[in-house]
Design a protein around this motif. Structure first.
Motif, PDB file in Angstrom:
ATOM      1  N   PRO A  73       0.815  -1.222   0.000  1.00 48.75           N
ATOM      2  CA  PRO A  73       0.000   0.000   0.000  1.00 48.75           C
ATOM      3  C   PRO A  73       0.846   1.269   0.000  1.00 48.75           C
ATOM      4  CG  PRO A  73      -0.910  -1.603   1.518  1.00 48.75           C
ATOM      5  CD  PRO A  73       0.403  -2.153   1.067  1.00 48.75           C
ATOM      6  N   LYS A  74       1.975   1.248   0.718  1.00 49.18           N
ATOM      7  CA  LYS A  74       2.847   2.425   0.752  1.00 49.18           C
ATOM      8  C   LYS A  74       3.415   2.729  -0.623  1.00 49.18           C
ATOM      9  CE  LYS A  74       6.956   4.427   2.909  1.00 49.18           C
ATOM     10  NZ  LYS A  74       7.510   4.848   1.591  1.00 49.18           N
ATOM     11  N   ASP A  75       3.863   1.683  -1.329  1.00 50.36           N
ATOM     12  CA  ASP A  75       4.386   1.875  -2.675  1.00 50.36           C
ATOM     13  C   ASP A  75       3.312   2.422  -3.605  1.00 50.36           C
ATOM     14  OD1 ASP A  75       6.884   0.991  -1.950  1.00 50.36           O
ATOM     15  OD2 ASP A  75       6.538  -1.076  -2.600  1.00 50.36           O
ATOM     16  N   GLN A  76       2.085   1.943  -3.436  1.00 51.73           N
ATOM     17  CA  GLN A  76       0.984   2.435  -4.254  1.00 51.73           C
ATOM     18  C   GLN A  76       0.705   3.902  -3.979  1.00 51.73           C
ATOM     19  OE1 GLN A  76      -2.157  -0.315  -3.313  1.00 51.73           O
ATOM     20  NE2 GLN A  76      -1.509  -1.801  -4.859  1.00 51.73           N
ATOM     21  N   ARG A  77       0.726   4.285  -2.712  1.00 49.55           N
ATOM     22  CA  ARG A  77       0.490   5.688  -2.362  1.00 49.55           C
ATOM     23  C   ARG A  77       1.600   6.574  -2.904  1.00 49.55           C
ATOM     24  NH1 ARG A  77      -1.164   3.267   2.571  1.00 49.55           N
ATOM     25  NH2 ARG A  77       0.880   3.684   3.506  1.00 49.55           N
ATOM     26  N   ASP A  78       2.842   6.111  -2.810  1.00 42.34           N
ATOM     27  CA  ASP A  78       3.967   6.889  -3.323  1.00 42.34           C
ATOM     28  C   ASP A  78       3.854   7.060  -4.841  1.00 42.34           C
ATOM     29  OD1 ASP A  78       4.991   7.105  -0.788  1.00 42.34           O
ATOM     30  OD2 ASP A  78       6.488   5.494  -1.029  1.00 42.34           O
ATOM     31  N   ALA A  79       3.489   5.979  -5.525  1.00 39.45           N
ATOM     32  CA  ALA A  79       3.332   6.047  -6.980  1.00 39.45           C
ATOM     33  C   ALA A  79       2.195   6.988  -7.363  1.00 39.45           C
ATOM     34  CB  ALA A  79       3.070   4.649  -7.540  1.00 39.45           C
ATOM     35  N   ALA A  80       1.119   6.961  -6.576  1.00 43.05           N
ATOM     36  CA  ALA A  80      -0.023   7.843  -6.842  1.00 43.05           C
ATOM     37  C   ALA A  80       0.355   9.302  -6.653  1.00 43.05           C
ATOM     38  CB  ALA A  80      -1.196   7.474  -5.935  1.00 43.05           C
ATOM     39  N   ARG A  81       1.143   9.595  -5.624  1.00 45.00           N
ATOM     40  CA  ARG A  81       1.559  10.985  -5.391  1.00 45.00           C
ATOM     41  C   ARG A  81       2.433  11.504  -6.530  1.00 45.00           C
ATOM     42  NH1 ARG A  81       1.358   9.605   0.264  1.00 45.00           N
ATOM     43  NH2 ARG A  81       3.443   8.650   0.186  1.00 45.00           N
ATOM     44  N   GLN A  82       3.327  10.675  -7.026  1.00 46.92           N
ATOM     45  CA  GLN A  82       4.157  11.090  -8.159  1.00 46.92           C
ATOM     46  C   GLN A  82       3.308  11.298  -9.402  1.00 46.92           C
ATOM     47  OE1 GLN A  82       7.522  11.954  -8.421  1.00 46.92           O
ATOM     48  NE2 GLN A  82       6.685  12.629 -10.392  1.00 46.92           N
TER      49      GLN A  82
END
Length: 225
Positions: free
Chosen positions: A195-204
């Motif tokens: 989930p953290k990787d997904q959130r980071d990718a979404a922010r970028q």
């Protein structure tokens, strides 16, 4: 939460015919009354699923968005409009699906992902509710999170002139020039494991989308001056 499926209901052929008829009516009206023009249609995929992400300055932006492709698009709407079964059935045929305002965002996310998994493109306004002015406001991460989660491209769209044609609170559509600019698809990162990787990718992706939207919005606004 209104218990209505995000999938097509009823006869698919009837739904598609209804959508195309209404789409033809509203886009023809926009072309004739508001001299609407669209550039960049070639950036909309002829097949496959994607998220269309337009700027949002008017209630007209929803029917305007349908004019960028002949493909049937899906739109999110407040579930109060589905309380009347007949009207709700019509909205569903025309691509709408209900989401309860004031409920957890995860419900809207689940329904949006279900629509994409059903094989149809989705329209989401990343600024949220209608805004005012020439500056693209900070974007919510919802649209980009869905793109990352579903592994689909997101297509930025700048809509110029809709605020002048029908600003918030207006009861009538003014004959003001409309111009739509469709940008190139922005490919979401591969579906991440955590989930953290997904959130980071979404922010970028949100940052990339914001920059693209502002550029397209500037071009669209310049075309209607």
């Amino acid at each position: 939460m209104t218990k209505i499926s995000t999938k097509l209901v009823g006869h698919k052929l009837v739904d598609r015919i209804a959508y195309q008829i209404v789409r033809f009516i509203v886009t023809t009206f926009c072309r004739l009354w508001c001299r609407m023009t669209v550039e960049g249609r070639e950036n909309v995929p002829a097949e496959g699923i994607f998220i269309l992400a337009p700027t949002h300055r008017s209630i007209l932006d929803t029917p305007i968005a349908s004019g960028v492709t002949r493909r049937r698009l899906r739109f999110m709407g407040a579930d109060k409009y589905w309380k009347n079964k007949a009207f709700g059935r019509l909205l569903t045929a025309l691509g709408g699906f209900p989401v309860s305002r004031g409920t957890a965002d995860r419900e809207a996310l689940k329904r949006s992902i279900a629509v994409l998994q059903g094989g149809e493109p989705l329209v989401l306004f990343p600024e949220g509710e209608r805004k005012v002015g020439p500056i693209v406001q900070p974007l919510f991460d919802g649209a980009t999170y869905i793109a990352v989660k579903a592994g689909v491209p997101i297509i930025p769209v700048g809509i110029g002139g809709s605020e002048r044609a029908m600003p918030k609170g207006a009861k009538f559509i003014r004959p003001r020039k409309l111009h739509v600019v469709v940008g190139k698809p922005i490919q979401a990162a591969s579906i991440a494991a955590s989930p953290k990787d997904q959130r980071d990718a979404a922010r970028q992706l949100t940052a990339d989308l914001h920059a693209a939207l502002q550029r397209l919005f500037d071009i669209a606004q310049a075309r209607v001056l």
